[in-house]
Design a protein around this motif. Structure first.
Motif, PDB file in Angstrom:
ATOM      1  N   ARG A 149       0.831  -1.211   0.000  1.00 18.39           N
ATOM      2  CA  ARG A 149       0.000   0.000   0.000  1.00 18.39           C
ATOM      3  C   ARG A 149       0.860   1.253   0.000  1.00 18.39           C
ATOM      4  O   ARG A 149       0.544   2.239  -0.675  1.00 18.39           O
ATOM      5  N   SER A 150       1.927   1.225   0.770  1.00 19.62           N
ATOM      6  CA  SER A 150       2.813   2.392   0.828  1.00 19.62           C
ATOM      7  C   SER A 150       3.458   2.634  -0.523  1.00 19.62           C
ATOM      8  O   SER A 150       3.595   3.783  -0.971  1.00 19.62           O
ATOM      9  N   LEU A 151       3.851   1.557  -1.186  1.00 14.65           N
ATOM     10  CA  LEU A 151       4.443   1.696  -2.515  1.00 14.65           C
ATOM     11  C   LEU A 151       3.431   2.281  -3.497  1.00 14.65           C
ATOM     12  O   LEU A 151       3.751   3.200  -4.266  1.00 14.65           O
ATOM     13  N   GLN A 152       2.202   1.754  -3.482  1.00 19.50           N
ATOM     14  CA  GLN A 152       1.164   2.268  -4.390  1.00 19.50           C
ATOM     15  C   GLN A 152       0.903   3.743  -4.140  1.00 19.50           C
ATOM     16  O   GLN A 152       0.699   4.519  -5.082  1.00 19.50           O
ATOM     17  N   ARG A 153       0.894   4.135  -2.866  1.00 21.65           N
ATOM     18  CA  ARG A 153       0.649   5.534  -2.535  1.00 21.65           C
ATOM     19  C   ARG A 153       1.743   6.429  -3.111  1.00 21.65           C
ATOM     20  O   ARG A 153       1.458   7.480  -3.679  1.00 21.65           O
ATOM     21  N   ARG A 154       2.992   6.002  -2.997  1.00 19.00           N
ATOM     22  CA  ARG A 154       4.100   6.821  -3.507  1.00 19.00           C
ATOM     23  C   ARG A 154       4.106   6.866  -5.029  1.00 19.00           C
ATOM     24  O   ARG A 154       4.376   7.909  -5.633  1.00 19.00           O
ATOM     25  N   LEU A 155       3.808   5.750  -5.660  1.00 17.47           N
ATOM     26  CA  LEU A 155       3.726   5.736  -7.122  1.00 17.47           C
ATOM     27  C   LEU A 155       2.586   6.627  -7.608  1.00 17.47           C
ATOM     28  O   LEU A 155       2.710   7.312  -8.630  1.00 17.47           O
ATOM     29  N   ALA A 156       1.468   6.636  -6.870  1.00 13.08           N
ATOM     30  CA  ALA A 156       0.342   7.502  -7.227  1.00 13.08           C
ATOM     31  C   ALA A 156       0.740   8.973  -7.142  1.00 13.08           C
ATOM     32  O   ALA A 156       0.342   9.792  -7.980  1.00 13.08           O
ATOM     33  N   VAL A 157       1.529   9.309  -6.122  1.00 14.95           N
ATOM     34  CA  VAL A 157       2.001  10.688  -5.975  1.00 14.95           C
ATOM     35  C   VAL A 157       2.882  11.078  -7.159  1.00 14.95           C
ATOM     36  O   VAL A 157       2.762  12.178  -7.715  1.00 14.95           O
ATOM     37  N   LEU A 158       3.766  10.174  -7.574  1.00 12.98           N
ATOM     38  CA  LEU A 158       4.644  10.453  -8.711  1.00 12.98           C
ATOM     39  C   LEU A 158       3.842  10.650  -9.999  1.00 12.98           C
ATOM     40  O   LEU A 158       4.171  11.511 -10.824  1.00 12.98           O
ATOM     41  N   VAL A 159       2.760   9.880 -10.157  1.00 11.47           N
ATOM     42  CA  VAL A 159       1.899  10.054 -11.333  1.00 11.47           C
ATOM     43  C   VAL A 159       1.232  11.416 -11.295  1.00 11.47           C
ATOM     44  O   VAL A 159       1.186  12.145 -12.288  1.00 11.47           O
ATOM     45  N   GLU A 160       0.692  11.788 -10.117  1.00 15.87           N
ATOM     46  CA  GLU A 160       0.026  13.083  -9.983  1.00 15.87           C
ATOM     47  C   GLU A 160       0.996  14.242 -10.204  1.00 15.87           C
ATOM     48  O   GLU A 160       0.628  15.295 -10.726  1.00 15.87           O
ATOM     49  N   GLN A 161       2.231  14.053  -9.797  1.00 17.49           N
ATOM     50  CA  GLN A 161       3.245  15.088  -9.994  1.00 17.49           C
ATOM     51  C   GLN A 161       3.718  15.153 -11.444  1.00 17.49           C
ATOM     52  O   GLN A 161       4.435  16.081 -11.821  1.00 17.49           O
ATOM     53  N   GLY A 162       3.305  14.174 -12.249  1.00 14.97           N
ATOM     54  CA  GLY A 162       3.705  14.170 -13.644  1.00 14.97           C
ATOM     55  C   GLY A 162       5.108  13.658 -13.884  1.00 14.97           C
ATOM     56  O   GLY A 162       5.652  13.823 -14.980  1.00 14.97           O
ATOM     57  N   ARG A 163       5.703  13.012 -12.891  1.00 20.93           N
ATOM     58  CA  ARG A 163       7.081  12.526 -13.042  1.00 20.93           C
ATOM     59  C   ARG A 163       7.130  11.158 -13.714  1.00 20.93           C
ATOM     60  O   ARG A 163       8.153  10.783 -14.281  1.00 20.93           O
ATOM     61  N   ILE A 164       6.035  10.408 -13.626  1.00 19.90           N
ATOM     62  CA  ILE A 164       5.934   9.119 -14.310  1.00 19.90           C
ATOM     63  C   ILE A 164       4.527   9.001 -14.875  1.00 19.90           C
ATOM     64  O   ILE A 164       3.644   9.806 -14.551  1.00 19.90           O
ATOM     65  N   ARG A 165       4.311   8.008 -15.715  1.00 19.89           N
ATOM     66  CA  ARG A 165       2.960   7.719 -16.193  1.00 19.89           C
ATOM     67  C   ARG A 165       2.688   6.230 -16.022  1.00 19.89           C
ATOM     68  O   ARG A 165       3.631   5.421 -15.889  1.00 19.89           O
ATOM     69  N   VAL A 166       1.422   5.864 -16.024  1.00 16.82           N
ATOM     70  CA  VAL A 166       1.039   4.486 -15.752  1.00 16.82           C
ATOM     71  C   VAL A 166       0.126   3.990 -16.857  1.00 16.82           C
ATOM     72  O   VAL A 166      -0.691   4.738 -17.388  1.00 16.82           O
TER      73      VAL A 166
END
Length: 459
Positions: free
Chosen positions: A40-57
């Motif tokens: 869950r912690s990993l998913q939360r951090r990856l979601a933040v990176l997506v919202e910040q526009g640093r990665i895409r999914v």
């Protein structure tokens, strides 16, 4: 690695993903980063990176992969601007899984892979064995939703708070469709028939259709069951005057449809659609827990899209059937942010993931219960005689009005049926006179009376 700060973790995860232009799974990111994070912690951090526009999914469920964002395509700037512009938007509290869904559906449509209806999503659910809502959560919702009318006939509690429910649910559900009526305007329309200035006929009709549908459910608990006939009836009432082709009111669609803002393509073949509609409703009818049944309907009716339009409205009203039948607090959707609801539904459409919609559902039900706490506490005990003679009461009032008789004891005596016990007749007569005295266009529908019936009687 326990001493690594959250921002450093984000940077580390982003760096790992940047080394994989071909995409990488969450498990691979975690393994390569060396971080000791729970899923869950990993998913939360990856979601933040997506919202910040640093990665895409891209992808869905276990096939989700994360990609670096090219600096030359302007996606980073656009994503950062989008996050900044949405920072203050109303939303509901979201779980880690919900955050990941939100991050995915907030991507531009061209970054999301088109998907079709997956029967596997439905086949994975087994009534009486599967559950979208964990047992502990259902127990909490039951504790929240209990009403003073728990041991009374089905629909009693909803009838007791009907005036409030008509306004709240009609307004909130319409708002989720973009309707611009305020709650006060909705109250004036429902109580006095007063159309708000500057509102078009479409918005007004939407509100009135909700009112009629809620009354259908509350006043006819014997008909308000989870069945194909009931769901079709809900669509007929909710879509009245709103369909491009009036013949499609209360009818399963015969053509393909698209979902605005989504890359999901629902079933197009009419015969297959009819078959799946029967399966979905049949499965819902087998679910015993009212909360699980309500949520299942909110997930699978819109996902199937059995009608040309008005599918989500049908699912929201259908979700209230088990609450009405079990005398639980109804789900009014009051104060539910439109964007949160839309994101949650797209998550179901495109990912077949229910976590964000579950977050919205639970928050919405808690909010509805808060709204009705004061109403519950102020409820007077139900009139037992009124409950016993409910149908006869409506028949007597309708007979007096249609016959043009005055609202007095003699009129009641003239149409009083033999089914009223001698010891109850005086009380029943006073009850009829009281109802006749307070009869107006807004509540006459309870007795099957039309505005013209009432107008002639008033004259």
């Amino acid at each position: 690695m326990n001493s690594v700060k959250p921002q450093q973790e984000l940077d580390l995860l982003a760096n790992v993903i940047e080394r994989h232009p071909e995409g990488v799974s969450a498990e691979e990111v975690l393994q390569e980063s060396g971080l000791a994070l729970q899923r869950r912690s990993l998913q939360r951090r990856l979601a933040v990176l997506v919202e910040q526009g640093r990665i895409r999914v891209q992808g869905q469920a276990r096939a989700v992969r994360y990609f670096p964002v090219s600096q030359g395509d302007g996606t980073v700037d656009a994503a950062v601007e989008a996050v900044a512009s949405n920072a203050d938007e109303p939303y509901v509290p979201v779980s880690a899984e919900g955050e990941a869904i939100k991050a995915y559906v907030r991507q531009p449509r061209h970054l999301r892979k088109p998907v079709v209806y997956r029967t596997e999503f439905l086949e994975q659910y087994h009534p009486k064995h599967s559950a979208y809502l964990p047992l502990k959560l259902r127990e909490q919702l039951h504790a929240l939703g209990r009403s003073p009318a728990e041991q009374t006939p089905a629909g009693t509690f909803a009838r007791d708070i009907l005036n409030r429910l008509l306004i709240d649910l009609s307004w909130a559900s319409s708002q989720l469709e973009g309707n611009t009526y305020s709650r006060l305007d909705t109250a004036r329309l429902i109580e006095f028939g007063q159309v708000a200035e500057g509102k078009d006929a479409f918005e007004t009709q939407m509100i009135l259709n909700h009112k009629q549908t809620i009354e259908f459910l509350v006043h006819s608990p014997e008909q308000a069951v989870v069945s194909q006939d009931t769901i079709v009836a809900l669509h007929a009432l909710l879509s009245d005057g709103l369909m491009a082709d009036p013949a499609m009111c209360g009818r399963i669609r015969s053509r393909a449809v698209e979902i605005g803002g989504s890359v999901y393509l629902p079933v197009a073949l009419p015969q297959r659609l009819e078959e799946l509609f029967g399966i979905v409703v049949g499965m819902a009818a087998e679910i015993e827990d009212p909360f699980e049944q309500a949520f299942f309907l909110m997930v699978h009716l819109p996902y199937l899209q059995p009608f040309e339009d008005v599918n989500k409205r049908v699912s929201r009203l259908a979700a209230n059937i088990p609450f009405i039948r079990h005398n639980l607090c109804p789900l009014s959707f009051i104060d539910v942010p439109q964007q949160a609801y839309v994101d949650a539904m797209i998550g179901v459409y495109e990912l077949n993931q229910i976590d964000l919609l579950r977050d919205v559902f639970v928050w919405a039900y808690e909010r509805s219960c808060q709204q009705y706490v004061a109403v519950q506490q102020s409820l007077v005990p139900p009139d037992i005689l009124r409950l016993r003679y409910r149908q006869v009461l409506g028949e007597v009032i309708a007979a007096i009005v249609r016959s043009g008789l005055p609202a007095d004891g003699a009129s009641v005596k003239a149409v009083l049926p033999d089914s009223i016990q001698p010891e109850d007749r005086e009380h029943f007569t006073q009850l009829v006179i009281k109802e006749l005295t307070g009869l107006h266009a807004g509540n006459a529908v309870r007795f099957g009376l039309r505005p013209l019936d009432l107008l002639g009687w008033k004259k």
